[in-house]
Design an enzyme around this catalytic site. Sequence first.
Site, PDB file in Angstrom:
ATOM      1  N   GLU A 213      66.696  31.571 -52.690  1.00  0.00           N
ATOM      2  CA  GLU A 213      65.600  30.931 -53.377  1.00  0.00           C
ATOM      3  C   GLU A 213      65.957  29.462 -53.184  1.00  0.00           C
ATOM      4  O   GLU A 213      66.584  28.605 -53.800  1.00  0.00           O
ATOM      5  CB  GLU A 213      65.862  31.122 -54.926  1.00  0.00           C
ATOM      6  CG  GLU A 213      65.667  32.471 -55.516  1.00  0.00           C
ATOM      7  CD  GLU A 213      64.445  33.138 -55.186  1.00  0.00           C
ATOM      8  OE1 GLU A 213      63.462  32.242 -54.987  1.00  0.00           O
ATOM      9  OE2 GLU A 213      64.010  34.336 -55.382  1.00  0.00           O
TER      10      GLU A 213
ATOM     11  N   GLU B 253      60.475  17.960 -48.574  1.00  0.00           N
ATOM     12  CA  GLU B 253      60.617  18.073 -50.068  1.00  0.00           C
ATOM     13  C   GLU B 253      61.215  16.768 -50.395  1.00  0.00           C
ATOM     14  O   GLU B 253      62.445  16.114 -49.920  1.00  0.00           O
ATOM     15  CB  GLU B 253      61.600  19.081 -50.350  1.00  0.00           C
ATOM     16  CG  GLU B 253      61.981  19.575 -51.963  1.00  0.00           C
ATOM     17  CD  GLU B 253      62.680  20.492 -52.272  1.00  0.00           C
ATOM     18  OE1 GLU B 253      63.846  20.617 -51.881  1.00  0.00           O
ATOM     19  OE2 GLU B 253      62.192  21.379 -52.903  1.00  0.00           O
TER      20      GLU B 253
ATOM     21  N   THR C 139      72.171  23.926 -47.947  1.00  0.00           N
ATOM     22  CA  THR C 139      73.219  24.671 -48.595  1.00  0.00           C
ATOM     23  C   THR C 139      73.040  26.455 -48.345  1.00  0.00           C
ATOM     24  O   THR C 139      74.112  27.070 -48.073  1.00  0.00           O
ATOM     25  CB  THR C 139      73.273  24.336 -49.942  1.00  0.00           C
ATOM     26  OG1 THR C 139      73.482  23.232 -50.041  1.00  0.00           O
ATOM     27  CG2 THR C 139      74.528  25.075 -50.536  1.00  0.00           C
TER      28      THR C 139
HETATM   29  P1  NAD Z   1      72.348  22.124 -53.732  1.00  0.00           P
HETATM   30  O1  NAD Z   1      72.063  23.029 -52.506  1.00  0.00           O
HETATM   31  O2  NAD Z   1      72.954  20.886 -53.127  1.00  0.00           O
HETATM   32  O3  NAD Z   1      73.160  22.981 -54.475  1.00  0.00           O
HETATM   33  C1  NAD Z   1      73.115  23.982 -55.318  1.00  0.00           C
HETATM   34  C2  NAD Z   1      74.383  24.688 -55.685  1.00  0.00           C
HETATM   35  O4  NAD Z   1      75.098  24.929 -54.434  1.00  0.00           O
HETATM   36  C3  NAD Z   1      75.263  23.745 -56.365  1.00  0.00           C
HETATM   37  O5  NAD Z   1      75.919  24.561 -57.325  1.00  0.00           O
HETATM   38  C4  NAD Z   1      76.185  23.405 -55.530  1.00  0.00           C
HETATM   39  O6  NAD Z   1      77.503  22.988 -55.888  1.00  0.00           O
HETATM   40  C5  NAD Z   1      76.330  24.486 -54.382  1.00  0.00           C
HETATM   41  N1  NAD Z   1      76.935  24.211 -53.196  1.00  0.00           N
HETATM   42  C6  NAD Z   1      76.823  23.183 -52.429  1.00  0.00           C
HETATM   43  N2  NAD Z   1      77.163  23.381 -51.173  1.00  0.00           N
HETATM   44  C7  NAD Z   1      78.001  24.777 -51.205  1.00  0.00           C
HETATM   45  C8  NAD Z   1      78.687  25.511 -50.277  1.00  0.00           C
HETATM   46  N3  NAD Z   1      78.775  25.090 -49.013  1.00  0.00           N
HETATM   47  N4  NAD Z   1      78.782  26.818 -50.529  1.00  0.00           N
HETATM   48  C9  NAD Z   1      78.679  27.259 -51.759  1.00  0.00           C
HETATM   49  N5  NAD Z   1      77.908  26.622 -52.766  1.00  0.00           N
HETATM   50  C10 NAD Z   1      77.449  25.257 -52.348  1.00  0.00           C
HETATM   51  O7  NAD Z   1      71.009  21.846 -54.376  1.00  0.00           O
HETATM   52  P2  NAD Z   1      70.629  20.987 -55.686  1.00  0.00           P
HETATM   53  O8  NAD Z   1      70.593  19.672 -55.186  1.00  0.00           O
HETATM   54  O9  NAD Z   1      71.467  21.450 -56.843  1.00  0.00           O
HETATM   55  O10 NAD Z   1      68.947  21.694 -56.296  1.00  0.00           O
HETATM   56  C11 NAD Z   1      68.017  20.933 -55.517  1.00  0.00           C
HETATM   57  C12 NAD Z   1      67.338  22.044 -54.394  1.00  0.00           C
HETATM   58  O11 NAD Z   1      67.418  23.533 -54.985  1.00  0.00           O
HETATM   59  C13 NAD Z   1      65.880  21.819 -54.097  1.00  0.00           C
HETATM   60  O12 NAD Z   1      65.902  21.950 -52.740  1.00  0.00           O
HETATM   61  C14 NAD Z   1      65.172  22.729 -54.814  1.00  0.00           C
HETATM   62  O13 NAD Z   1      64.005  22.902 -54.208  1.00  0.00           O
HETATM   63  C15 NAD Z   1      66.153  24.056 -54.917  1.00  0.00           C
HETATM   64  N6  NAD Z   1      65.683  24.972 -55.802  1.00  0.00           N
HETATM   65  C16 NAD Z   1      65.094  25.952 -55.648  1.00  0.00           C
HETATM   66  C17 NAD Z   1      64.546  27.018 -56.712  1.00  0.00           C
HETATM   67  C18 NAD Z   1      64.062  28.263 -56.405  1.00  0.00           C
HETATM   68  O14 NAD Z   1      64.034  29.006 -56.994  1.00  0.00           O
HETATM   69  N7  NAD Z   1      63.425  28.522 -55.009  1.00  0.00           N
HETATM   70  C19 NAD Z   1      64.988  26.521 -57.824  1.00  0.00           C
HETATM   71  C20 NAD Z   1      65.446  25.350 -58.344  1.00  0.00           C
HETATM   72  C21 NAD Z   1      65.949  24.680 -57.157  1.00  0.00           C
END
Ligand code: NAD
Length: 484
Positions: A257, A386, A239
């Site tokens: 992040e 991951e 994403t």
């Molecule tokens: P994800 O990338 O699937 O979704 C995250 C967010 O992005 C959601 O709100 C989703 O609706 C939105 N999203 C999805 N596609 C999008 C697009 N094309 N444009 C804009 N927004 C979009 O991630 P997830 O499954 O919710 O979370 C898990 C991931 O997050 C894991 O990889 C984890 O390591 C990471 N994470 C990182 C941190 C950090 O601080 N580095 C913290 C928490 C989670």
Amino acid sequence: MNERQQGHSQSLHSTNFINGQWVDSEQSIHVENPANGDLVGTIARAMPLHVDQAVAAARKCQNERLMSGMAPYERMQLLHRIAGEIRALATRGGKLLCLENGKPLSAAQWEFEEAARYFEYYAGMADKIEGKSIPLGDGLVDFTEYEPFGVSAQVIPWNFPVSLVARSLAPALAAGNSVVIKSPELTPLAVALLGEAMVNAKVPAGAVNILCGYGHDTGAALVAHKDIDQIVFTGSVATGQAIMSSAVEHVVPCIMELGGKSAGVVFADANLDQVISSADAGNLFNSGQVCSAMSRLIVHESVYEEVKQRLVACFSAKTVGAGMDESDVTPILTKIQLDKIAAMCAHAKEQGAHCVVGGTPLDQEGYFMPPTIIEAQANTEIAQQEVFGPVLVLMKFKTTQQAYDLANGTEFGLVAGVFTKDLSLALQASRQLVAGQVFVNEWFAGGISTPFGGVGKSGFGREKGQEALYNYVRTKNIAIRLTS
Ligand code: NAD
């Protein structure tokens, strides 16, 4: 009100928060409890039209300088009021978060406490965002000011939704930005409650807007919007890559992040009690659904068997069950994610890995994966990608260089760990490990005041700590020729 009772049932319906108002939508998103599949509630599905409304409200707030023109002392007071209001939501919000996310009730309530602390921490910085004076010789005066970016678009994942909203929102507000949050569609209900805190704390209209919708439309519409000034994204690498591509069009700066595959290195002299308690917390906290989870443990051959045996005893003793029961390991959020974890474990075995404990989902209602330990080679999928579940990969090393090569041998670099009583070795190793943060002898040591962020595919930019505030400002230089 952002909640209403539907018919005679007790089900909850939350709405979006735009320009200080609760805004419903014709469509809803259903939110389910991963422990048993029950409906927890529904939330109004924000559409691109709502994105336009929220960005317009945030822009108006900027144009009228409601946040950026506020005296820093008043911004500090505002953030303290928000902290108090969030804390007041902990009981109600924690229950909701426990139900929608699956995490233990105490951990869910703690998220509200942590969120409050983010606001308190950045409240203390709101009146200390100081520029500097640059000497240019007689006849000239030059200085810098930090000004807010303007409209900050913030996209949040589901694993710590309340705490992660606060992590980015608090410094953004402290610096005078207005914010549009896209909450995670899988766990949006506790985040929606934060709108109440904003109303009660008397946050200016348009300074905080909270939308819930799907990523592919609502999220995509927000990050592609021509009138946002920055993007703060926390979530998966895929994403993040899509968002960065979209940010190119309007040349919008990003903070990324992303995910991790973080490793702990256990040297021969390590205190093994610290190793086991760190692996327990580091791998099993939030059922491994943590970006900075300890997902690999790289152990010196002289203590490998002892570490393995003690880890097996520790992981096997864990209770697996619902968050409301304060189980040690709570459900995986979705069936899709549970199936992905199971497939990765099965593939690891096909690639020659040895599953020491766990490895297959529990055959019961809900989405439960038991604590799992897998001995695997460095080049296998399970050791490289991951998992986002309670799966620890164990590896053995002989020389210190081998340990560094193994630890640094993935595309990620979020956090790392070192276990040794030798301070010189700990410092050398900390410098060798490619990661944004290194924990010595305790996984997750640190907190709100310690900068956090990635290297490589784990992203860029730092959240937390004083440093993070500077994500939310840009430097303006003012150069003055004095008239004689
Ligand atoms: P994800 O990338 O699937 O979704 C995250 C967010 O992005 C959601 O709100 C989703 O609706 C939105 N999203 C999805 N596609 C999008 C697009 N094309 N444009 C804009 N927004 C979009 O991630 P997830 O499954 O919710 O979370 C898990 C991931 O997050 C894991 O990889 C984890 O390591 C990471 N994470 C990182 C941190 C950090 O601080 N580095 C913290 C928490 C989670």
